[in-house]
Design an enzyme around this catalytic site. Structure first.
Site, mmCIF file in Angstrom:
data_model
loop_
_atom_site.group_PDB
_atom_site.id
_atom_site.type_symbol
_atom_site.label_atom_id
_atom_site.label_comp_id
_atom_site.label_asym_id
_atom_site.label_seq_id
_atom_site.Cartn_x
_atom_site.Cartn_y
_atom_site.Cartn_z
ATOM 1 N N VAL A 231 0.829 -1.087 0.102
ATOM 2 C CA VAL A 231 -0.030 0.035 0.034
ATOM 3 C C VAL A 231 0.689 1.081 -0.137
ATOM 4 O O VAL A 231 0.295 2.298 0.231
ATOM 5 C CB VAL A 231 -0.927 0.161 1.249
ATOM 6 N N ARG A 233 3.975 2.253 -2.574
ATOM 7 C CA ARG A 233 4.167 2.764 -3.907
ATOM 8 C C ARG A 233 4.774 1.483 -4.644
ATOM 9 O O ARG A 233 5.560 0.873 -4.180
ATOM 10 C CB ARG A 233 5.396 3.957 -4.126
ATOM 11 N N ASP A 257 -2.282 -2.867 -3.948
ATOM 12 C CA ASP A 257 -3.118 -1.623 -3.765
ATOM 13 C C ASP A 257 -2.535 -0.686 -4.953
ATOM 14 O O ASP A 257 -2.903 0.306 -5.385
ATOM 15 C CB ASP A 257 -3.313 -0.897 -2.447
ATOM 16 N N GLU A 262 0.576 2.904 -13.126
ATOM 17 C CA GLU A 262 -0.678 2.941 -12.586
ATOM 18 C C GLU A 262 -1.454 3.920 -13.708
ATOM 19 O O GLU A 262 -0.851 5.083 -14.049
ATOM 20 C CB GLU A 262 -1.052 3.600 -11.245
ATOM 21 N N HIS A 281 -5.418 1.025 -6.180
ATOM 22 C CA HIS A 281 -4.857 2.293 -5.243
ATOM 23 C C HIS A 281 -6.211 2.884 -4.832
ATOM 24 O O HIS A 281 -6.458 4.119 -4.751
ATOM 25 C CB HIS A 281 -4.444 3.299 -6.232
ATOM 26 N N SER A 283 -6.731 2.051 -1.241
ATOM 27 C CA SER A 283 -6.612 1.954 0.059
ATOM 28 C C SER A 283 -6.921 3.265 0.875
ATOM 29 O O SER A 283 -7.186 3.306 2.123
ATOM 30 C CB SER A 283 -5.393 1.464 0.496
#
Length: 320
Positions: A231, A233, A257, A262, A281, A283
Site C-alpha cells: 500500500v 508505492r 493496492d 498506474e 489504489h 486503500s
C-alpha cells in the site's frame, strides 16, 4: 508574525471546505484554481499552495511562495530539484490515511485467510463450491511491517489485537517500539526479517533508498507460504520479479493496492494470477479524508502565522 495573505488551492476542493477555511481565517484570500492553465497567475502574490501542480517554472515565478501543503502523504511526485533546494517548506497529510489503509491491509489478509478470492470467482460462475486452496487463521502468524509511520503503526495495533506477532522495519531501531510491535529491524536486516514472516506489508514512502527495495533476492528470502501486501508505492517492488515469484510459487500470494505503472495495463499478467488481489489504489479512500485534511491545513495556517513549527514537515532531502 509570518505573513500569510493568500492561499492557492490547486484542485477542486468542495465548496463546504473552502467555506470552512474562510470562516476560520476571514482575512485570508483563498483562490481555488483546478484549471492548470490558471495556476501561474493565481500564484502571483501567494504565500501558500494547497495541492499539486507546482513545477520549477511556477516556483521561479511564485516569488512570495513560502509553504506548500501537499494533498496526500506521499510527495515523491512533488519534490523536484529546485523545490528541494529552495527555502519553501513542504508539509503533507501524513496520518489521515492511517486507519483506513491499515484496515485495507487487514481486509486483504483476511480475504486470503478465508479463501475469498477463489470463492468469489465461484460466485460469479453461480457455483456452490468450497475453496480448493484451503483456509488458514492469522492468529499466531507473523506480520512484518516495512515502515512504521502512522499507517504501519495503525496496522501493528490492529494486527496485534488479532493475536498476530508483529515485527517492523524502520531506519532507526533505538527507542521504544510502537504499540503492538514485538521487534524492530533495520533495513540492512531486511532478509532476516522476511525469513520470519507469514505476511509482509509495505507501508513505506517511495524514496531513493526504498525504490526496488523488494526484488528477486528479497522475494526468494520470503517463505513459500508467505503473502506480500503493498500500500506504499508500486516502484518499491520490482514488479517483474514479483510476477515471476508468484508464477513459480516462490511466495503464495500478493495483495497489491499500488503497481507500476498506474493504471496497471490490461496486458499485465498480474490481472490473471489467481493468487493476486488488485485494489486499484483505493486503500486511501475514506469518508473522513477532507475533514482530516482540513484539520491539518487549518492548524498549519495558524502555526505559519505565529511562526511556529508546522505539522507534518517533509524532509525534502529524505523525500518524506
Amino acid at each position: 508574525m509570518a505573513e500569510l495573505r493568500k492561499l492557492v488551492v490547486s484542485f477542486d476542493l468542495p465548496a463546504v471546505y473552502v467555506d470552512r477555511i474562510r470562516r476560520a481565517y476571514p482575512d485570508l484570500v483563498v483562490v481555488v484554481v483546478p484549471e492548470r492553465d490558471r495556476l501561474p497567475e493565481a500564484l502571483d502574490g501567494a504565500q501558500a499552495l494547497f495541492g499539486w501542480g507546482l513545477t520549477s517554472d511556477l516556483l521561479a515565478r511564485a516569488s512570495e511562495l513560502r509553504w506548500v501543503q501537499a494533498m496526500g502523504a506521499g510527495v515523491d511526485g512533488l519534490l523536484f530539484p529546485e523545490l528541494v533546494a529552495s527555502d519553501v517548506v513542504v508539509t503533507n497529510n501524513s496520518g489521515i490515511h492511517a486507519s483506513n489503509m491499515a484496515e485495507h491491509v487487514l481486509a486483504m489478509m483476511l480475504a486470503f485467510a478465508r479463501g475469498l478470492p477463489e470463492l468469489l470467482r465461484w460466485q460469479t460462475r453461480h457455483e456452490w463450491r468450497q475453496t480448493e486452496e484451503g483456509v488458514f487463521e492469522i492468529g499466531g502468524q507473523t506480520l512484518a511491517i516495512l515502515g512504521l509511520g502512522d499507517i504501519g503503526q495503525a496496522l501493528a495495533r490492529r494486527a496485534a489485537g488479532l493475536d498476530m506477532r508483529v515485527l517492523g522495519m524502520r531506519r532507526r531501531v533505538e527507542g521504544a517500539a510502537p504499540t503492538g510491535v514485538q521487534g524492530i529491524y533495520r533495513q540492512d536486516q531486511l532478509h532476516e526479517l522476511l525469513e520470519l514472516a507469514d505476511h509482509v506489508a509495505i507501508c513505506l514512502p517511495l524514496t531513493a533508498s526504498t525504490r526496488n527495495l523488494i526484488g528477486a533476492a528479497e522475494l526468494a528470502a520470503m517463505r513459500s507460504s508467505a503473502y506480500l501486501y503493498n500500500v506504499g508505492r508500486g516502484a518499491i517492488v520490482d514488479q517483474d520479479a514479483l510476477v515471476t515469484a508468484l508464477q513459480r510459487g516462490e511466495i503464495r500470494g500478493a495483495g497489491l493496492d499500488v503497481t507500476t505503472p498506474e493504471p496497471l495495463p490490461p496486458e499485465s499478467p498480474l490481472w490473471d494470477l489467481p493468487n493476486v488481489m488488485i485494489t486499484s489504489h483505493t486503500s486511501g479512500l475514506t469518508p473522513y479524508y477532507w475533514d482530516r485534511a482540513l484539520d491539518i491545513l487549518l492548524t498549519n495556517i495558524g502555526r505559519f502565522r505565529r511562526d511556529e513549527v508546522l505539522m507534518n514537515i517533509v524532509d525534502k532531502q529524505e523525500g518524506y
